[in-house]
Design an enzyme around this catalytic site. Structure first.
Site, PDB file in Angstrom:
ATOM      1  CE  LYS A   1       0.395   0.160  -2.321  1.00 34.23           C
ATOM      2  NZ  LYS A   1       1.086  -0.435  -3.456  1.00 34.23           N
TER       3      LYS A   1
ATOM      4  NE  ARG B   1      -5.860  -1.555 -10.721  1.00 33.91           N
ATOM      5  CZ  ARG B   1      -5.246  -1.414  -9.549  1.00 33.91           C
ATOM      6  NH1 ARG B   1      -5.610  -2.133  -8.505  1.00 33.91           N
ATOM      7  NH2 ARG B   1      -4.253  -0.562  -9.417  1.00 33.91           N
TER       8      ARG B   1
ATOM      9  NE  ARG C   1       0.617   6.602  -5.257  1.00 33.88           N
ATOM     10  CZ  ARG C   1       0.236   5.942  -6.316  1.00 33.88           C
ATOM     11  NH1 ARG C   1       0.645   6.325  -7.495  1.00 33.88           N
ATOM     12  NH2 ARG C   1      -0.560   4.914  -6.214  1.00 33.88           N
TER      13      ARG C   1
ATOM     14  NE  ARG D   1      -3.260  -4.970  -9.779  1.00 41.17           N
ATOM     15  CZ  ARG D   1      -2.635  -4.091  -9.011  1.00 41.17           C
ATOM     16  NH1 ARG D   1      -2.649  -4.231  -7.707  1.00 41.17           N
ATOM     17  NH2 ARG D   1      -1.972  -3.093  -9.538  1.00 41.17           N
TER      18      ARG D   1
ATOM     19  NE  ARG E   1       0.055   2.081 -11.294  1.00 39.21           N
ATOM     20  CZ  ARG E   1      -0.394   0.860 -11.006  1.00 39.21           C
ATOM     21  NH1 ARG E   1      -0.571  -0.033 -11.931  1.00 39.21           N
ATOM     22  NH2 ARG E   1      -0.687   0.547  -9.764  1.00 39.21           N
TER      23      ARG E   1
END
Length: 189
Positions: A14, A134, A89, A128, A145
């Site tokens: 995204k 992160r 969401r 990532r 998640r």
């Protein structure tokens, strides 16, 4: 205003695709994840609350998320439109977004779901995490998640499908090919 929701699980692409869409269509990108990270970085009271929730892999409560999102939209009164990334969401968030946009004389034009399977998501996010570090990409939090997406967030799609606003795009492949498919959907509007 031309408003879109870019929908997909963590790691679907995204953020990557939003950057390209912003450039092409001059839309404002509102990523709830980016908003949360900015508040966390600035150590605002809201950021401290959000930080604790995200560190546990939990979703931020609707009232906090919606208030931050409305504030961001209000900062850009002359915008051609928005790409909402990571929001809504839940169905109540989708309903709140619809109500808010109607109050602004606007609406969601379309929802584009990036389809990516769980195996590919896990691979992308592991990469990532190595590149960015992160905290919400750590394996245990990531699993929460992804589970949250497939158990709760995915139920937002029928809400938009009922409004005839949902389009699905294969999120696996070359970035430019996926972008071309996304552009073809947006160009219809």
């Amino acid at each position: 205003m031309l408003n879109f929701v870019l929908f997909g699980p963590p790691g679907a692409g995204k953020g990557t695709q939003s950057e390209k869409l912003i450039e092409k269509y001059q839309l404002i990108h509102i990523s709830t994840g980016d908003l949360f990270r900015a508040h966390i970085k600035n150590q605002s009271p809201l950021g401290q609350r959000v930080s604790a929730l995200i560190a546990e892999g939990q979703l931020v409560p609707d009232e906090i998320t919606i208030a931050m999102l409305e504030e961001e939209v209000d900062k850009n009164p002359g915008a051609k439109g928005f790409i909402f990334d990571g929001f809504p969401r839940t169905v109540p968030q989708a309903e709140a977004l619809d109500e808010f946009l109607v109050s602004k004389g606007s609406s969601i034009a379309g929802v584009i779901a990036l389809d990516v399977d769980q195996e590919e998501l896990t691979k992308r996010i592991a990469q990532r995490q190595i590149e960015t570090g992160r905290v919400d990409d750590q394996a245990d939090k990531l699993q929460k998640r992804i589970e949250e997406y497939f158990s709760k967030t995915i139920h937002v799609l029928p809400y938009y499908e009922g409004q005839r606003k949902l389009s699905k795009v294969n999120g696996i492949g070359k970035i430019d090919d996926i972008f071309a498919e996304l552009s073809a959907v947006i160009d219809k509007y």
